[in-house]
Structures are given as C-alpha cells and as structure tokens.
Scaffold this motif. Structure first.
Motif, PDB file in Angstrom:
ATOM      1  N   LEU A 136     -16.269  47.062  32.686  1.00  0.00           N
ATOM      2  CA  LEU A 136     -15.622  48.176  33.215  1.00  0.00           C
ATOM      3  C   LEU A 136     -16.790  49.149  33.948  1.00  0.00           C
ATOM      4  O   LEU A 136     -16.465  49.551  34.987  1.00  0.00           O
ATOM      5  CB  LEU A 136     -15.012  49.025  32.299  1.00  0.00           C
ATOM      6  CG  LEU A 136     -14.267  50.394  32.682  1.00  0.00           C
ATOM      7  CD1 LEU A 136     -13.252  50.137  33.685  1.00  0.00           C
ATOM      8  CD2 LEU A 136     -13.901  51.228  31.470  1.00  0.00           C
ATOM      9  N   GLN A 137     -17.669  49.415  33.478  1.00  0.00           N
ATOM     10  CA  GLN A 137     -18.703  50.262  34.113  1.00  0.00           C
ATOM     11  C   GLN A 137     -19.508  49.721  35.188  1.00  0.00           C
ATOM     12  O   GLN A 137     -19.611  50.483  36.478  1.00  0.00           O
ATOM     13  CB  GLN A 137     -20.311  50.485  33.042  1.00  0.00           C
ATOM     14  CG  GLN A 137     -19.623  51.308  31.745  1.00  0.00           C
ATOM     15  CD  GLN A 137     -20.830  51.352  30.818  1.00  0.00           C
ATOM     16  OE1 GLN A 137     -21.504  50.060  30.435  1.00  0.00           O
ATOM     17  NE2 GLN A 137     -21.146  52.063  30.108  1.00  0.00           N
ATOM     18  N   VAL A 138     -19.546  48.560  35.596  1.00  0.00           N
ATOM     19  CA  VAL A 138     -20.050  48.023  36.673  1.00  0.00           C
ATOM     20  C   VAL A 138     -19.045  47.503  37.818  1.00  0.00           C
ATOM     21  O   VAL A 138     -19.399  46.948  38.854  1.00  0.00           O
ATOM     22  CB  VAL A 138     -20.993  46.429  36.549  1.00  0.00           C
ATOM     23  CG1 VAL A 138     -22.019  47.251  35.393  1.00  0.00           C
ATOM     24  CG2 VAL A 138     -20.266  45.565  35.855  1.00  0.00           C
ATOM     25  N   SER A 139     -17.754  47.827  37.395  1.00  0.00           N
ATOM     26  CA  SER A 139     -16.597  47.137  38.530  1.00  0.00           C
ATOM     27  C   SER A 139     -16.616  47.950  39.342  1.00  0.00           C
ATOM     28  O   SER A 139     -16.126  47.395  40.344  1.00  0.00           O
ATOM     29  CB  SER A 139     -15.310  46.900  37.409  1.00  0.00           C
ATOM     30  OG  SER A 139     -14.783  48.344  37.174  1.00  0.00           O
ATOM     31  N   GLY A 140     -16.818  49.214  39.342  1.00  0.00           N
ATOM     32  CA  GLY A 140     -16.635  50.190  40.433  1.00  0.00           C
ATOM     33  C   GLY A 140     -15.109  50.806  40.575  1.00  0.00           C
ATOM     34  O   GLY A 140     -14.744  51.387  41.458  1.00  0.00           O
ATOM     35  N   LEU A 141     -14.346  50.298  39.380  1.00  0.00           N
ATOM     36  CA  LEU A 141     -12.851  50.713  39.288  1.00  0.00           C
ATOM     37  C   LEU A 141     -12.878  51.954  38.416  1.00  0.00           C
ATOM     38  O   LEU A 141     -13.721  52.155  37.712  1.00  0.00           O
ATOM     39  CB  LEU A 141     -12.014  49.536  38.815  1.00  0.00           C
ATOM     40  CG  LEU A 141     -12.148  48.340  39.703  1.00  0.00           C
ATOM     41  CD1 LEU A 141     -11.495  47.041  38.914  1.00  0.00           C
ATOM     42  CD2 LEU A 141     -11.457  48.727  40.946  1.00  0.00           C
ATOM     43  N   PRO A 142     -11.530  52.846  38.460  1.00  0.00           N
ATOM     44  CA  PRO A 142     -11.600  54.185  37.838  1.00  0.00           C
ATOM     45  C   PRO A 142     -11.708  53.632  36.159  1.00  0.00           C
ATOM     46  O   PRO A 142     -11.222  52.612  35.836  1.00  0.00           O
ATOM     47  CB  PRO A 142     -10.362  54.491  38.001  1.00  0.00           C
ATOM     48  CG  PRO A 142      -9.828  53.831  39.539  1.00  0.00           C
ATOM     49  CD  PRO A 142     -10.396  52.635  39.424  1.00  0.00           C
ATOM     50  N   THR A 143     -12.598  54.634  35.793  1.00  0.00           N
ATOM     51  CA  THR A 143     -12.768  54.448  34.147  1.00  0.00           C
ATOM     52  C   THR A 143     -12.154  55.446  33.416  1.00  0.00           C
ATOM     53  O   THR A 143     -12.328  55.527  32.163  1.00  0.00           O
ATOM     54  CB  THR A 143     -14.504  54.591  34.021  1.00  0.00           C
ATOM     55  OG1 THR A 143     -14.863  55.840  34.453  1.00  0.00           O
ATOM     56  CG2 THR A 143     -15.194  53.457  34.704  1.00  0.00           C
ATOM     57  N   ASP A 144     -11.305  56.600  33.964  1.00  0.00           N
ATOM     58  CA  ASP A 144     -10.809  57.775  33.182  1.00  0.00           C
ATOM     59  C   ASP A 144      -9.534  57.240  32.281  1.00  0.00           C
ATOM     60  O   ASP A 144      -9.449  57.793  31.511  1.00  0.00           O
ATOM     61  CB  ASP A 144     -10.500  58.813  34.085  1.00  0.00           C
ATOM     62  CG  ASP A 144      -9.514  58.010  35.053  1.00  0.00           C
ATOM     63  OD1 ASP A 144      -9.566  57.088  35.639  1.00  0.00           O
ATOM     64  OD2 ASP A 144      -8.641  59.130  35.754  1.00  0.00           O
ATOM     65  N   ARG A 145      -9.010  56.057  32.640  1.00  0.00           N
ATOM     66  CA  ARG A 145      -8.030  55.458  31.936  1.00  0.00           C
ATOM     67  C   ARG A 145      -8.159  53.983  31.945  1.00  0.00           C
ATOM     68  O   ARG A 145      -7.993  53.349  33.013  1.00  0.00           O
ATOM     69  CB  ARG A 145      -6.487  56.019  32.357  1.00  0.00           C
ATOM     70  CG  ARG A 145      -5.292  55.500  31.539  1.00  0.00           C
ATOM     71  CD  ARG A 145      -4.337  55.997  32.147  1.00  0.00           C
ATOM     72  NE  ARG A 145      -3.747  57.103  32.422  1.00  0.00           N
ATOM     73  CZ  ARG A 145      -2.739  57.870  32.661  1.00  0.00           C
ATOM     74  NH1 ARG A 145      -1.535  56.975  33.148  1.00  0.00           N
ATOM     75  NH2 ARG A 145      -2.581  59.134  32.796  1.00  0.00           N
ATOM     76  N   PHE A 146      -7.989  53.201  31.010  1.00  0.00           N
ATOM     77  CA  PHE A 146      -8.068  51.879  31.180  1.00  0.00           C
ATOM     78  C   PHE A 146      -7.485  51.138  30.048  1.00  0.00           C
ATOM     79  O   PHE A 146      -7.046  51.855  28.777  1.00  0.00           O
ATOM     80  CB  PHE A 146      -9.654  51.271  30.955  1.00  0.00           C
ATOM     81  CG  PHE A 146     -10.274  51.782  29.844  1.00  0.00           C
ATOM     82  CD1 PHE A 146     -10.573  50.887  28.898  1.00  0.00           C
ATOM     83  CD2 PHE A 146     -11.104  52.891  29.766  1.00  0.00           C
ATOM     84  CE1 PHE A 146     -11.301  51.097  27.840  1.00  0.00           C
ATOM     85  CE2 PHE A 146     -11.833  52.959  28.917  1.00  0.00           C
ATOM     86  CZ  PHE A 146     -11.935  52.365  27.667  1.00  0.00           C
ATOM     87  N   ARG A 147      -7.087  49.792  29.844  1.00  0.00           N
ATOM     88  CA  ARG A 147      -6.432  49.054  28.967  1.00  0.00           C
ATOM     89  C   ARG A 147      -7.009  47.888  28.817  1.00  0.00           C
ATOM     90  O   ARG A 147      -7.134  47.081  29.609  1.00  0.00           O
ATOM     91  CB  ARG A 147      -4.801  48.780  29.177  1.00  0.00           C
ATOM     92  CG  ARG A 147      -4.015  48.088  27.965  1.00  0.00           C
ATOM     93  CD  ARG A 147      -2.631  48.225  28.414  1.00  0.00           C
ATOM     94  NE  ARG A 147      -1.966  47.152  27.358  1.00  0.00           N
ATOM     95  CZ  ARG A 147      -0.710  47.237  27.409  1.00  0.00           C
ATOM     96  NH1 ARG A 147       0.187  47.702  28.344  1.00  0.00           N
ATOM     97  NH2 ARG A 147      -0.118  46.469  26.491  1.00  0.00           N
TER      98      ARG A 147
END
Length: 304
Positions: A136-147
């Motif tokens: 998740l950290q290296v994906s470049g996608l939002p990290t404020d909410r994830f499943r």
C-alpha cells in the motif's frame, strides 16, 4: 578467526518475557527488517509456534537463536491448539510466528488468540513487517482508507462474485495473489472495476523487488504471457468519488451511463454483473445502475 555475525549482536532484553501468547512479526524478505524486540521475544519464549519449523528454524539459526519449535498450521491447528493452551496454563510464554510477516494476516492463528483470551491469558503483539501495508505504501494510491481482502477464490465464478461485491468499496483494496492466478484475477478485476489505477508488487524487500503501476487492463495484459514468481500483492483504487467528477460532464452522464450498461448487456453479462461493473467504474450506486439496467433490458426484450 571467524568474525561474529553483526546480525546476532543486539542489546540484551530490558525485562524478562512475561508468560502469555506473543504474536511476533518476522521479515517478509529482508532479514534485517527483524526488530530487536522480536529477537528478544523469540530468544526468551518457552515455545515458538510456527507454520513450518524448517522455515522458522532457518530464521532463528541466522540470528543464533535456539528455541523449542512447535508446528502450528492449518493442517494441525485443531490438534495443537489445546496443547498450546495447556502450556499457557502452566505459566509458559509462547511466541506465535508465521512463515513471513505478521501472524494472523492471511495466516492461521486467530482461533488460538481467541482461545488464549477466553482462558484468561495475556496476548501481546510484537509488530513488524506486513506485505499488505508495504505494498500500500509504495502503490501511490490513497492510504487514508483501505480494505485488506487477502486471497480471492481460485474458481472463476466465485472470484467474480467476490470482486463484484467489492465494486462499491470506497477505500483502496489490497489483495494477495499467487503467480499462476495473477493474470486471471487482474482480468476479472478489469472486467468489473474498469480502468481503475492499480499496482502489482512482488518480492517486496527482496533482491528482485518489483512494483508495476497502471490501469487494471494494462496490468492484466502485462502478466498475460508469463506468470510471475514470488509473493504478490495487488493494490487497487477504490470506487471513484462521485464528488470528484467534473460538474460539466453531469448533463451528459445519463447517456454515457446508458451506453455503458447497454454495451455490457449486449456482451452477455448478467444484470448483477453489469451493475457491479458499471458501479465500480463510475462510482454510481450499484442499486441505481441495477434498476437502470433492468429498465434497459426490458426495453430491449419486452415481455410477450
């Protein structure tokens, strides 16, 4: 004279290990990601419960740790769990580890934790590496909410239903996948989620670490010809935010939506799969898309 390994040199533990169940995260690849507290816990534990004694044995040997290992995995958990609880009842400390990463994350263990809690024992986490969070950290996608979803079903029909159920999820989605099934899973996601941005991360923290980022259809095509090796995490953007749409496009959106629905109906999709796919691609509520698809389908095939 052989020079001692710097890996084995670390300060002695500040306090003795308390009796109870200790959930110890281990490296997902790079052995230097082990924490000092994890080393202390593994060195002091009366029992180290692990998925595969060979894998954990190699890890402990690398750091010069001798421990009493006990296999605890999906195959023997029902048989081993009472024995481990009995050891806890006797005042022992038990460290639970998986083959790599944080125990209980797509690994056996939660029933043991539940049993230890029910028996009144101390349960402690010794946190550390987790492939899902690293990806998740290296994906470049939002990290404020994830499943975190974990592994999808291997069979096509069940996997499709699982993905359809996630089409309306607003948070970033995190999946684990095997190399041989990666292309099929990415194709299914592209069919249902559309061209959402995504990332495929494999062999994280290892020598051949690789992260590919792009739209789902492009990633599916990239892995079509050859299955990758190693541990794989797929990270996919959540449902597009309706509030982020261009207001100037709203007037024409109804026609565009109808065209998307018609195209998928004509391609032979069920109304449920059409609703899931279009909802995932546009951010429109699934129920709304389904009702519109039902109306368009009735126009196309009026009752006799």
């Amino acid at each position: 004279m052989t020079e001692p390994s710097h890996e084995a040199a670390h300060p002695p533990p500040a306090v003795p290990l308390a009796p109870g169940l200790h959930l110890v995260a281990t490296p997902i690849g790079n052995l230097r990601d082990i924490t000092l507290r994890a080393l202390d816990t593994l060195a002091q534990a009366d029992i180290v419960a692990c998925e595969d004694t060979r894998v954990t044995g190699r890890l402990l040997a690398h750091f010069g740790i001798e421990a009493r290992l006990r296999a605890y995995n999906d195959h023997n958990a029902a048989r081993q769990r009472p024995a481990i609880i009995e050891a806890l009842n006797a005042g022992n400390s038990v460290a639970l580890v998986s083959d790599a990463g944080s125990p209980l994350v797509s690994d056996p263990g939660y029933r043991l934790v539940r049993a230890a809690i029910a028996a009144g024992h101390r349960v402690e986490a010794v946190p550390g590496p987790t492939a899902a969070i690293a990806a998740l950290q290296v994906s470049g996608l939002p990290t404020d909410r994830f499943r975190f979803v974990g592994f999808l079903a291997p069979k096509d029909a069940k996997r499709r239903r699982q993905i359809e159920a996630l089409a309306g999820e607003p948070g970033t989605l995190i999946f684990y996948e095997s190399g041989p099934r990666l292309a099929a899973s990415l194709r299914a996601m592209a069919n249902i989620f559309g061209d959402r941005p995504a990332a495929v991360a494999r062999e994280l923290t290892k020598r051949y670490e690789e992260v590919r980022r792009g739209a789902l259809p492009d990633l599916a095509a990239a892995w079509e010809s050859a299955a990758p090796k190693g541990e794989i995490v797929v990270v996919v953007a959540g449902r597009p935010d309706e509030a982020a749409r261009d207001p100037d496009a709203d007037a024409a959106f109804g026609e565009d939506l109808d065209a998307m629905i018609r195209a998928r109906i004509e391609a032979g999709g069920s109304l449920s799969s059409v609703a899931a796919a279009v909802a995932g691609q546009t951010g429109t509520p699934r129920r709304t898309v389904y009702q519109r698809a039902l109306a368009l389908s009735r126009r196309r095939n009026p009752p006799a």
